[in-house]
Write a protein that holds these residues in place. Structure first.
Motif, PDB file in Angstrom:
ATOM      1  N   THR A   1       0.849  -1.177   0.000  1.00 37.83           N
ATOM      2  CA  THR A   1       0.000   0.000   0.000  1.00 37.83           C
ATOM      3  C   THR A   1       0.888   1.231   0.000  1.00 37.83           C
ATOM      4  OG1 THR A   1      -0.082  -0.035   2.411  1.00 37.83           O
ATOM      5  CG2 THR A   1      -1.843  -1.197   1.233  1.00 37.83           C
ATOM      6  N   GLY A   2       0.289   2.395  -0.050  1.00 34.13           N
ATOM      7  CA  GLY A   2       1.085   3.609  -0.068  1.00 34.13           C
ATOM      8  C   GLY A   2       1.760   3.794  -1.410  1.00 34.13           C
ATOM      9  N   CYS A   3       3.021   4.222  -1.377  1.00 31.66           N
ATOM     10  CA  CYS A   3       3.724   4.488  -2.629  1.00 31.66           C
ATOM     11  C   CYS A   3       5.203   4.204  -2.467  1.00 31.66           C
ATOM     12  CB  CYS A   3       3.513   5.939  -3.059  1.00 31.66           C
ATOM     13  SG  CYS A   3       4.129   7.164  -1.878  1.00 31.66           S
ATOM     14  N   SER A   4       5.886   4.054  -3.581  1.00 30.19           N
ATOM     15  CA  SER A   4       7.334   3.918  -3.605  1.00 30.19           C
ATOM     16  C   SER A   4       7.878   4.891  -4.631  1.00 30.19           C
ATOM     17  CB  SER A   4       7.739   2.481  -3.964  1.00 30.19           C
ATOM     18  OG  SER A   4       7.253   2.140  -5.252  1.00 30.19           O
ATOM     19  N   ALA A   5       9.161   5.181  -4.553  1.00 29.01           N
ATOM     20  CA  ALA A   5       9.777   6.113  -5.491  1.00 29.01           C
ATOM     21  C   ALA A   5      11.145   5.612  -5.912  1.00 29.01           C
ATOM     22  CB  ALA A   5       9.904   7.500  -4.857  1.00 29.01           C
ATOM     23  N   THR A   6      11.480   5.834  -7.179  1.00 26.67           N
ATOM     24  CA  THR A   6      12.805   5.527  -7.707  1.00 26.67           C
ATOM     25  C   THR A   6      13.348   6.767  -8.392  1.00 26.67           C
ATOM     26  OG1 THR A   6      11.900   4.727  -9.805  1.00 26.67           O
ATOM     27  CG2 THR A   6      12.247   3.096  -8.068  1.00 26.67           C
ATOM     28  N   VAL A   7      14.650   6.850  -8.506  1.00 25.38           N
ATOM     29  CA  VAL A   7      15.263   8.019  -9.131  1.00 25.38           C
ATOM     30  C   VAL A   7      16.285   7.572 -10.162  1.00 25.38           C
ATOM     31  CG1 VAL A   7      17.027   8.213  -7.320  1.00 25.38           C
ATOM     32  CG2 VAL A   7      16.437  10.222  -8.697  1.00 25.38           C
ATOM     33  N   SER A   8      16.329   8.268 -11.298  1.00 26.90           N
ATOM     34  CA  SER A   8      17.392   8.065 -12.289  1.00 26.90           C
ATOM     35  C   SER A   8      18.076   9.397 -12.525  1.00 26.90           C
ATOM     36  CB  SER A   8      16.832   7.493 -13.598  1.00 26.90           C
ATOM     37  OG  SER A   8      15.839   8.335 -14.144  1.00 26.90           O
ATOM     38  N   LEU A   9      19.373   9.353 -12.777  1.00 24.51           N
ATOM     39  CA  LEU A   9      20.178  10.561 -12.881  1.00 24.51           C
ATOM     40  C   LEU A   9      20.830  10.690 -14.244  1.00 24.51           C
ATOM     41  CD1 LEU A   9      22.163  10.653  -9.509  1.00 24.51           C
ATOM     42  CD2 LEU A   9      20.351  12.223 -10.222  1.00 24.51           C
ATOM     43  N   ASN A  10      20.877  11.899 -14.726  1.00 27.73           N
ATOM     44  CA  ASN A  10      21.721  12.259 -15.858  1.00 27.73           C
ATOM     45  C   ASN A  10      22.701  13.292 -15.319  1.00 27.73           C
ATOM     46  OD1 ASN A  10      22.791  12.652 -18.421  1.00 27.73           O
ATOM     47  ND2 ASN A  10      21.320  14.278 -18.868  1.00 27.73           N
ATOM     48  N   SER A  11      23.966  12.911 -15.150  1.00 31.14           N
ATOM     49  CA  SER A  11      24.933  13.749 -14.442  1.00 31.14           C
ATOM     50  C   SER A  11      26.036  14.227 -15.363  1.00 31.14           C
ATOM     51  CB  SER A  11      25.563  12.960 -13.280  1.00 31.14           C
ATOM     52  OG  SER A  11      24.588  12.534 -12.359  1.00 31.14           O
ATOM     53  N   TRP A  12      26.616  15.366 -15.035  1.00 29.43           N
ATOM     54  CA  TRP A  12      27.796  15.876 -15.690  1.00 29.43           C
ATOM     55  C   TRP A  12      28.646  16.570 -14.623  1.00 29.43           C
ATOM     56  CZ3 TRP A  12      22.820  17.613 -16.477  1.00 29.43           C
ATOM     57  CH2 TRP A  12      22.516  18.899 -16.034  1.00 29.43           C
ATOM     58  N   THR A  13      29.818  17.023 -14.978  1.00 33.13           N
ATOM     59  CA  THR A  13      30.691  17.684 -14.012  1.00 33.13           C
ATOM     60  C   THR A  13      30.033  18.969 -13.520  1.00 33.13           C
ATOM     61  OG1 THR A  13      32.654  16.805 -15.114  1.00 33.13           O
ATOM     62  CG2 THR A  13      32.970  18.670 -13.628  1.00 33.13           C
ATOM     63  N   GLY A  14      29.683  18.981 -12.250  1.00 30.94           N
ATOM     64  CA  GLY A  14      29.109  20.183 -11.648  1.00 30.94           C
ATOM     65  C   GLY A  14      27.603  20.259 -11.653  1.00 30.94           C
ATOM     66  N   GLY A  15      26.915  19.248 -12.191  1.00 27.69           N
ATOM     67  CA  GLY A  15      25.458  19.344 -12.217  1.00 27.69           C
ATOM     68  C   GLY A  15      24.781  18.044 -12.559  1.00 27.69           C
ATOM     69  N   PHE A  16      23.469  18.043 -12.502  1.00 31.19           N
ATOM     70  CA  PHE A  16      22.693  16.828 -12.755  1.00 31.19           C
ATOM     71  C   PHE A  16      21.228  17.183 -12.992  1.00 31.19           C
ATOM     72  CE2 PHE A  16      22.535  17.716  -8.244  1.00 31.19           C
ATOM     73  CZ  PHE A  16      21.205  17.532  -7.912  1.00 31.19           C
ATOM     74  N   VAL A  17      20.525  16.249 -13.630  1.00 31.92           N
ATOM     75  CA  VAL A  17      19.067  16.265 -13.713  1.00 31.92           C
ATOM     76  C   VAL A  17      18.574  14.932 -13.174  1.00 31.92           C
ATOM     77  CG1 VAL A  17      17.069  16.214 -15.247  1.00 31.92           C
ATOM     78  CG2 VAL A  17      18.860  17.893 -15.629  1.00 31.92           C
ATOM     79  N   ALA A  18      17.617  14.973 -12.264  1.00 33.73           N
ATOM     80  CA  ALA A  18      17.049  13.763 -11.668  1.00 33.73           C
ATOM     81  C   ALA A  18      15.604  13.604 -12.117  1.00 33.73           C
ATOM     82  CB  ALA A  18      17.102  13.842 -10.144  1.00 33.73           C
ATOM     83  N   THR A  19      15.234  12.401 -12.500  1.00 33.37           N
ATOM     84  CA  THR A  19      13.848  12.052 -12.803  1.00 33.37           C
ATOM     85  C   THR A  19      13.372  11.070 -11.744  1.00 33.37           C
ATOM     86  OG1 THR A  19      14.184  12.349 -15.176  1.00 33.37           O
ATOM     87  CG2 THR A  19      12.273  11.057 -14.494  1.00 33.37           C
ATOM     88  N   VAL A  20      12.286  11.404 -11.067  1.00 31.38           N
ATOM     89  CA  VAL A  20      11.785  10.587  -9.967  1.00 31.38           C
ATOM     90  C   VAL A  20      10.439   9.995 -10.364  1.00 31.38           C
ATOM     91  CG1 VAL A  20      11.172  10.522  -7.528  1.00 31.38           C
ATOM     92  CG2 VAL A  20      12.948  12.106  -8.320  1.00 31.38           C
ATOM     93  N   ARG A  21      10.320   8.700 -10.236  1.00 31.34           N
ATOM     94  CA  ARG A  21       9.069   7.991 -10.550  1.00 31.34           C
ATOM     95  C   ARG A  21       8.374   7.609  -9.238  1.00 31.34           C
ATOM     96  NH1 ARG A  21       8.653   3.230 -14.965  1.00 31.34           N
ATOM     97  NH2 ARG A  21       9.066   5.089 -16.227  1.00 31.34           N
ATOM     98  N   VAL A  22       7.130   8.038  -9.098  1.00 26.96           N
ATOM     99  CA  VAL A  22       6.306   7.723  -7.933  1.00 26.96           C
ATOM    100  C   VAL A  22       5.299   6.662  -8.344  1.00 26.96           C
ATOM    101  CG1 VAL A  22       4.660   8.613  -6.246  1.00 26.96           C
ATOM    102  CG2 VAL A  22       6.594  10.031  -6.975  1.00 26.96           C
ATOM    103  N   THR A  23       5.323   5.514  -7.696  1.00 26.52           N
ATOM    104  CA  THR A  23       4.455   4.389  -8.044  1.00 26.52           C
ATOM    105  C   THR A  23       3.507   4.089  -6.896  1.00 26.52           C
ATOM    106  OG1 THR A  23       6.199   3.425  -9.424  1.00 26.52           O
ATOM    107  CG2 THR A  23       4.391   1.963  -8.779  1.00 26.52           C
ATOM    108  N   ALA A  24       2.211   4.005  -7.201  1.00 23.95           N
ATOM    109  CA  ALA A  24       1.219   3.645  -6.185  1.00 23.95           C
ATOM    110  C   ALA A  24       1.309   2.159  -5.891  1.00 23.95           C
ATOM    111  CB  ALA A  24      -0.182   4.012  -6.655  1.00 23.95           C
ATOM    112  N   GLY A  25       0.940   1.784  -4.663  1.00 29.60           N
ATOM    113  CA  GLY A  25       0.969   0.380  -4.270  1.00 29.60           C
ATOM    114  C   GLY A  25      -0.270  -0.358  -4.735  1.00 29.60           C
ATOM    115  N   THR A  26      -0.812  -1.206  -3.898  1.00 30.07           N
ATOM    116  CA  THR A  26      -1.952  -2.040  -4.302  1.00 30.07           C
ATOM    117  C   THR A  26      -3.275  -1.298  -4.225  1.00 30.07           C
ATOM    118  OG1 THR A  26      -2.091  -2.868  -2.025  1.00 30.07           O
ATOM    119  CG2 THR A  26      -0.804  -4.173  -3.608  1.00 30.07           C
ATOM    120  N   ALA A  27      -3.240  -0.048  -3.770  1.00 31.81           N
ATOM    121  CA  ALA A  27      -4.454   0.763  -3.705  1.00 31.81           C
ATOM    122  C   ALA A  27      -4.172   2.130  -4.313  1.00 31.81           C
ATOM    123  CB  ALA A  27      -4.922   0.909  -2.251  1.00 31.81           C
TER     124      ALA A  27
END
Length: 475
Positions: free
Chosen positions: A380-406
């Protein structure tokens, strides 16, 4: 669907690939063309892997006064042709002061109706939509246009901008509606803002490009809704329309916001080469194509027509072919573009990784440099995962929020950033804090997530962001 085409070559081009589309795909971008159904000769599918309807998706053609759709037959022909020939489609355009047809003078609610109808009509068959077109004034003022639909704007607190919550801004409000439709329909279509005379950081004489700066502020403030920026790239001898040496730097600063950048309506007036459509014009094309290739998030180039004689500016002889009616001859500019595409990207000074070549069903994306962490098995509730695109001095993060069984009706994600990392921008989420443990929560359109389904948000930051472990709480 078009007449047979004869292509005669003025001179050979020593290149690994022999067509623009193949060379572009190898370099990780699309190379497209604007066309009408009457110009779908076989060269379109042979040379290009992206198609923009020149006039057949403009409001003056397809919009009714109530925001409905009409006369979509030509647009359907173009979309079907693109699918058959494995080409991306760019929808052009939804909100525009010119060629508005029956929408002229409409209120925001009617514009929103039209936006929804057009996005849903073609769905994922269109990879990119120009949601707002030519919103900024001419002559390098840096101001919004004053005519409709910008008469709908209201600066509620009188601070001179339209970026505040209480303001009414046709740009923001149109993108919000488009984003809602994309989210609700699960579409992969990307939403773009498109304008001209915004290509360089400066204009003739080294004067600051105020129009480009104004566009940059719009994208920076509305990044959560805007996926891509179109530089029309109608280069001519107007002081604001020349090819400047800082073209690549301007492409890069928009890319640093996390958006894709496209050259959407490229043609180069022969006046910029002293009426030479040989080596002089070829060198200008080479400069422009190389500026795009040197920025990884510059993911597409589109020329505004096939041949000079068929151009809306035919006297300027600004395209890649001569001839017409299916009988085309390649110009020196064609060979220069093909050669430059075959050289591939040089992103040694660019902080992102090259994108994967686009496919007709989805727009180009940047391959994450760090794979998403394995999500816990949600109950139940939710979970989250993150993927990164990084370079020297910076980054962009994409976060996926997934609902559980409800299903969930809202979510909050906490992310502890490493020391020295700072969030500089975020989209598709409300944010509290910029360093340490930063809290992200849903916005109005992405809080409700069905069981087992997901939504995504993103943020950009400075510093290093390795080992991020997001913690999701549902409501």
């Amino acid at each position: 669907m078009g007449s047979a085409v004869t292509v005669q070559s003025i001179g050979p081009a020593a290149a690994a690939e022999t067509t623009l589309r193949a060379a572009a795909a190898k370099a990780g971008l699309f190379f497209g063309v604007a066309a009408s159904p009457g110009r779908l000769s076989s060269i379109v599918g042979q040379e290009f892997n992206q198609l923009t309807p020149e006039n057949d998706m403009k409001p003056s053609t397809i919009a009714t006064s109530s925001g409905g759709l009409q006369n979509t037959g030509n647009a359907d022909t173009l979309v079907n042709y693109a699918q058959t020939n494995n080409m991306l489609v760019r929808g052009h355009t939804l909100v525009w002061h010119s060629q508005a047809g029956a929408l002229q003078g409409a209120n925001q609610a009617t514009l929103n109706t039209f936006i929804g109808n057009a996005l849903n009509r073609w769905g994922n068959r269109i990879a990119y939509w120009d949601v707002v077109n030519e919103a900024l004034d001419d002559n390098n003022t840096g101001n919004r246009r004053s005519q409709w639909p910008h008469t709908l704007n209201r600066d509620a607190n009188g601070d001179g901008d339209l970026f505040d919550t209480g303001d009414t801004d046709v740009i923001r409000d149109s993108f919000i509606r488009a984003k809602q439709v994309v989210q609700a329909g699960g579409l992969t279509t990307k939403l773009c803002i498109n304008d001209y005379d915004v290509e360089g950081l400066t204009v003739r004489g080294g004067v600051q490009n105020r129009k480009a700066n104004a566009l940059y502020e719009i994208v920076r403030n509305y990044r959560q809704y805007i996926d891509c920026v179109g530089f029309q790239a109608h280069f001519n001898d107007n002081p604001n329309s020349i090819i400047t040496d800082d073209l690549q730097a301007n492409i890069q600063r928009f890319a640093d916001l996390g958006v894709e950048v496209h050259l959407t309506e490229l043609d180069i007036d022969d006046d910029l080469s002293n009426n030479d459509i040989g080596a002089g014009q070829a060198e200008n094309y080479r400069k422009v194509v190389r500026a795009c290739l040197n920025v990884a998030k510059c993911t597409g180039i589109t020329v505004w027509g096939i041949a000079d004689s068929e151009s809306w500016r035919s006297s300027e002889r600004g395209l890649l072919f001569t001839g017409g009616s299916g009988n085309y001859q390649k110009k020196a500019a064609y060979h220069a573009v093909l050669d430059e595409l075959n050289k591939g990207r040089d992103v040694s000074t660019d902080p992102t990784s090259p994108g994967t070549p686009p496919t007709p069903s989805a727009s180009p994306s940047v391959t994450p440099s760090v794979p998403p962490t394995t999500p816990p098995n949600p109950t139940t509730g939710c979970s989250a995962t993150v993927s990164l695109n990084s370079w020297t001095g910076g980054f962009v993060a994409t976060v996926r929020v997934t609902a559980g069984t409800a299903p969930i009706n809202g979510w909050t994600v906490g992310i502890a950033l490493p020391s020295g990392a700072t969030v500089t921008n975020s989209w598709n989420a409300n944010r509290t804090g910029t360093s340490g443990t930063v809290q992200f929560s849903n916005v109005s359109y992405n809080g409700s997530v069905n069981a087992g389904q997901y939504t995504e948000f993103g943020f950009q930051g400075s510093g290093t962001a390795t080992g991020l472990t997001p913690v999701c709480t549902a409501s």
